[in-house]
Design an enzyme around this catalytic site. Structure first.
Site, PDB file in Angstrom:
ATOM      1  N   CYS A 137      -3.185   7.293  -4.608  1.00 54.33           N
ATOM      2  CA  CYS A 137      -3.008   5.710  -4.714  1.00 54.33           C
ATOM      3  C   CYS A 137      -1.428   5.563  -5.135  1.00 54.33           C
ATOM      4  CB  CYS A 137      -3.850   5.138  -5.470  1.00 54.33           C
ATOM      5  SG  CYS A 137      -3.757   3.274  -5.344  1.00 54.33           S
ATOM      6  N   GLY A 138      -0.365   5.302  -4.308  1.00 55.17           N
ATOM      7  CA  GLY A 138       0.976   4.979  -4.583  1.00 55.17           C
ATOM      8  C   GLY A 138       0.983   3.488  -5.548  1.00 55.17           C
ATOM      9  N   THR A 139       0.427   2.681  -5.141  1.00 50.27           N
ATOM     10  CA  THR A 139       0.631   1.447  -6.071  1.00 50.27           C
ATOM     11  C   THR A 139      -0.165   1.578  -7.162  1.00 50.27           C
ATOM     12  OG1 THR A 139      -1.305   0.341  -4.628  1.00 50.27           O
ATOM     13  CG2 THR A 139       1.030  -0.195  -4.063  1.00 50.27           C
ATOM     14  N   HIS A 147      -9.026  -3.072  -8.000  1.00 60.15           N
ATOM     15  CA  HIS A 147      -9.033  -1.712  -8.137  1.00 60.15           C
ATOM     16  C   HIS A 147      -9.390  -1.461  -9.550  1.00 60.15           C
ATOM     17  CE1 HIS A 147      -6.445  -2.598  -4.630  1.00 60.15           C
ATOM     18  NE2 HIS A 147      -6.690  -1.409  -4.128  1.00 60.15           N
ATOM     19  N   CYS A 187       0.984  -1.297  -0.067  1.00 64.73           N
ATOM     20  CA  CYS A 187      -0.110   0.065   0.022  1.00 64.73           C
ATOM     21  C   CYS A 187       0.708   1.104  -0.144  1.00 64.73           C
ATOM     22  CB  CYS A 187      -0.974  -0.164   1.278  1.00 64.73           C
ATOM     23  SG  CYS A 187      -2.154   1.222   1.342  1.00 64.73           S
ATOM     24  N   GLY A 188       0.850   1.944  -1.163  1.00 64.47           N
ATOM     25  CA  GLY A 188       1.714   3.062  -1.213  1.00 64.47           C
ATOM     26  C   GLY A 188       1.414   4.220  -0.330  1.00 64.47           C
TER      27      GLY A 188
END
Length: 333
Positions: A254-256, A225, A91-92
């Site tokens: 959202c990092g990822t 997602h 999770c980013g």
């Protein structure tokens, strides 16, 4: 006051998205690797996720991270990521929140101007470099796990929406990328329920007929997602609405998801290495992404992304369970 459970945590938000960083009360989760710990947690300890993420202690878009001793000697901390949708490999925004909390609580040795924290995650090694001034974490740059385009320019038949073009990419989780124009919806928060319903319908069909599977991470065999790309987005600045199972939007960029988007753009030849990429969330917050290297994942071309963002500590507390509480695992409404 009676309690059969006491969980200590530091709450934060990363560009609008919460991370409840669990610092005590859990103990060591069994497992030889962090992904084994994630899978054990899912099979045997999921009531703790529900307790912390669901109402009344959490909410419908809650996210968290459980600190653990690392399973590899080159890391400072291990992390198991939790949210209302389950346990994520990576999770980013949560990692940016974790790094900020570790610095501001003194749980790592803090150096200025940059504190480097090596994190053992279920998806692999993630390095967080925290810009620190006067003891405060001003921003965090994470070097994420290798990311790759899984499939470009596919289509899926979705009841109510017809043939929907999409691409699938991995950035720590799998993301289906869909142009909002292709489902006939505007980039408009007044239409968020329509966008969300489209996202959930697309996820269902992908997972039934074309589910992705990571070649190296056990248990990562689904897409939860859908990154709806706004009109006018390109390889310099992209806007999106991130629909997430079982029915909510990411508040952060959202990092990822940013990592997956950059991997897709790189696979198309549109985003070269060492070039800033601005990814903007549904609420207007931004991450700055950059691809710093090419690599491979089980023989397929991949890239190493970095993500820069900010987080703020919002509270500290202990979460209790009274033995007479009728909602020991909370509820979703």
């Amino acid at each position: 006051m009676r309690s059969t459970r006491v969980i200590s945590a530091v709450d934060s938000h990363t560009e609008g998205m919460p991370t409840r960083v669990v610092t005590g009360g859990v103990g060591v989760i069994p497992g030889a690797t962090m992904n084994e710990k994630r899978l054990h947690f899912m099979a045997h300890l999921d009531e703790l996720r529900l307790f912390l993420m669901n109402e009344p202690r959490g909410h419908a878009a809650m996210s968290g991270a459980i600190l653990q001793p690392p399973t590899r000697p080159d890391c400072d901390w291990g992390v198991v990521y939790i949210e209302v949708s389950g346990c994520l490999p990576m999770c980013g925004h949560g990692t940016i929140g974790v790094a900020t909390v570790l610095v501001e609580t003194g749980m790592v040795a803090v150096a200025e101007p940059v504190t480097e924290i090596r994190l053992d995650t279920p998806a692999g090694l993630v390095v967080a470099r925290v810009d620190v001034r006067d003891g405060r974490a001003e921003s965090v740059t994470i070097e994420n796990v290798p990311s790759y385009a899984d499939a470009l320019d596919r289509t899926i038949q979705v009841p109510g929406y017809g043939t929907v073009p999409y691409s699938m990419a991995f950035g720590g989780n799998f993301y289906a990328m869909v142009d909002l124009d292709d489902v006939g919806l505007p980039f408009d928060r007044t239409r968020q329920q329509d966008i969300l319903q489209a996202g959930l319908a697309i996820m269902r069909e992908i997972n039934e007929h074309a589910a992705p599977r990571h070649p190296l991470i056990d248990g990562l065999d689904h897409c939860h997602h859908v990154e709806f790309i706004a009109p006018g987005s390109d390889a310099r600045h992209s806007r999106h609405a991130m629909a997430i199972h079982p029915g909510w939007f990411d508040r952060s960029p959202c990092g990822t998801g940013t990592s997956a988007r950059m991997a897709e753009l790189h696979a198309r030849g549109e985003l070269p290495l060492d070039t800033d990429f601005v990814n903007e969330s549904f609420i207007g917050s931004r991450f700055i992404g950059r691809l710093v290297a090419e690599t491979e994942v089980d023989g397929r071309p991949a890239v190493v992304p970095t993500i820069t963002g900010r987080a703020w500590v919002t509270g500290m507390g202990q979460y209790l369970l009274d033995p007479s509480d009728p909602f020991p695992t909370g509820f979703r409404f």
